[in-house]
Design an enzyme around this catalytic site. Structure first.
Site, PDB file in Angstrom:
ATOM      1  N   HIS A  84     -16.643  84.907 100.882  1.00 43.26           N
ATOM      2  CA  HIS A  84     -15.953  83.624 100.949  1.00 43.26           C
ATOM      3  C   HIS A  84     -14.527  83.790 100.415  1.00 43.26           C
ATOM      4  CE1 HIS A  84     -20.141  81.622 100.501  1.00 43.26           C
ATOM      5  NE2 HIS A  84     -19.699  81.313 101.702  1.00 43.26           N
ATOM      6  N   CYS A 138     -19.677  78.828  92.932  1.00 40.67           N
ATOM      7  CA  CYS A 138     -20.754  78.478  93.882  1.00 40.67           C
ATOM      8  C   CYS A 138     -21.787  77.547  93.292  1.00 40.67           C
ATOM      9  CB  CYS A 138     -21.483  79.756  94.325  1.00 40.67           C
ATOM     10  SG  CYS A 138     -20.439  81.121  94.793  1.00 40.67           S
TER      11      CYS A 138
HETATM   12  N1  GLY Z   1     -26.601  84.017  98.681  1.00 36.80           N
HETATM   13  C1  GLY Z   1     -25.527  83.165  98.886  1.00 36.80           C
HETATM   14  C2  GLY Z   1     -25.058  83.184 100.281  1.00 36.80           C
HETATM   15  O1  GLY Z   1     -25.216  84.177 100.948  1.00 36.80           O
HETATM   16  O2  GLY Z   1     -24.552  82.237 100.793  1.00 36.80           O
END
Ligand code: GLY
Length: 269
Positions: free
Chosen positions: A177, A264
């Site tokens: 991300h 997250c």
């Molecule tokens: N384990 C978090 C993701 O892959 O989005």
């Protein structure tokens, strides 16, 4: 889909402190989630303790924390940030890029619908993970990744534009991300991993570049007067403190095993 009606609003900025967060503790199936980390299976009991520590850090920053129930159908549901993009004025429920994660948005959408008079939900074929969206005041940066596609970025860009915010996209190479590699620290300052240090979109920002040996620490969160940082990253902690940011380290080793970082684990507004 827009329900019930679009609203205009202002974006979070430095004069609007965060007051709330939404989190979701790891469920019994946590270790079945998606990961590329190759760090072994997470210890669920330890992950739950670490999650409580994380909630404690948010509370220390002055936030009222809403804890959603875990849902064992969705092993990655603890990474609640990916399911929405929000400020104190508006919220967008995303359409996560990983198919097994798509159902995570239902519970988050229900919680957000209780709080926001209008809630925007992304539509197919758009996909977007909240972890790909970094706000720097009214400036938004959207990572195009394995999770976030051009249509998802375009939907969010239109939504933000209607609210007086700008958005630019950044094509990611290897990061999961965007916020895996960059965190806004407020004002014109970013904490950034080497991979993004020369990114054109961040020209004009002051950058604290993370030691490559501590690349995981590029994902941190500025929460009011503090920066919440993954524990065990002493060089980054020292660099932040030298720059004037009080740091709260949190142990998130079990979440790292599942490709998760400190951003997250919460939605902050
Ligand atoms: N384990 C978090 C993701 O892959 O989005």
């Amino acid at each position: 889909m827009l329900y019930p009606a679009a609203m205009d609003g202002k974006q979070h900025n430095e004069t609007d402190p965060f007051t709330h967060a939404i989190v979701r503790p790891p469920g019994a199936t946590f270790s079945d989630g998606i990961t590329s980390a190759d760090l072994g299976r997470p210890d669920l009991a330890l992950a739950r303790v670490q999650h409580q520590g994380y909630v404690g850090a948010l509370e220390r920053c002055g936030l009222q924390v809403t804890v959603l129930d875990p849902d064992d159908r969705y092993p990655d549901a603890t990474f609640v940030e990916d399911t929405a993009v929000m400020t104190r004025e508006w919220a967008v429920v995303t359409r996560p890029g990983a198919l097994p994660r798509r159902g995570e948005t239902a519970a988050v959408g229900d919680e957000l619908a209780r709080r926001f008079p209008a809630l925007f939900a992304m539509e197919p074929p758009g996909t977007l993970d909240g972890g790909d969206v970094m706000a720097a005041g009214a400036r938004y940066f959207i990572g195009l990744s394995g999770r976030t596609n051009a249509d998802g970025a375009a939907q969010l860009t239109r939504f933000l534009g209607d609210r007086g915010c700008s958005a630019v996209t950044i094509a990611l190479k290897s990061l999961l991300h965007l916020k895996t590699g960059v965190s806004w620290l407020g004002g014109d300052t970013l904490l950034v991993a080497a991979e993004l240090a020369d990114c054109e979109a961040f020209a004009g920002f002051r950058k604290i570049v993370v030691d490559p040996a501590e690349a995981y620490a590029a994902n941190c969160i500025r929460v009011n007067d503090h920066v919440i940082l993954p524990g065990g990253h002493s060089h980054t902690k020292s660099a932040l403190e030298a720059a004037g940011y009080p740091v709260i380290p949190v142990d998130v080793s079990e979440f790292r095993k599942m490709d998760g970082g400190v951003s997250c684990l919460s939605l902050r507004f």
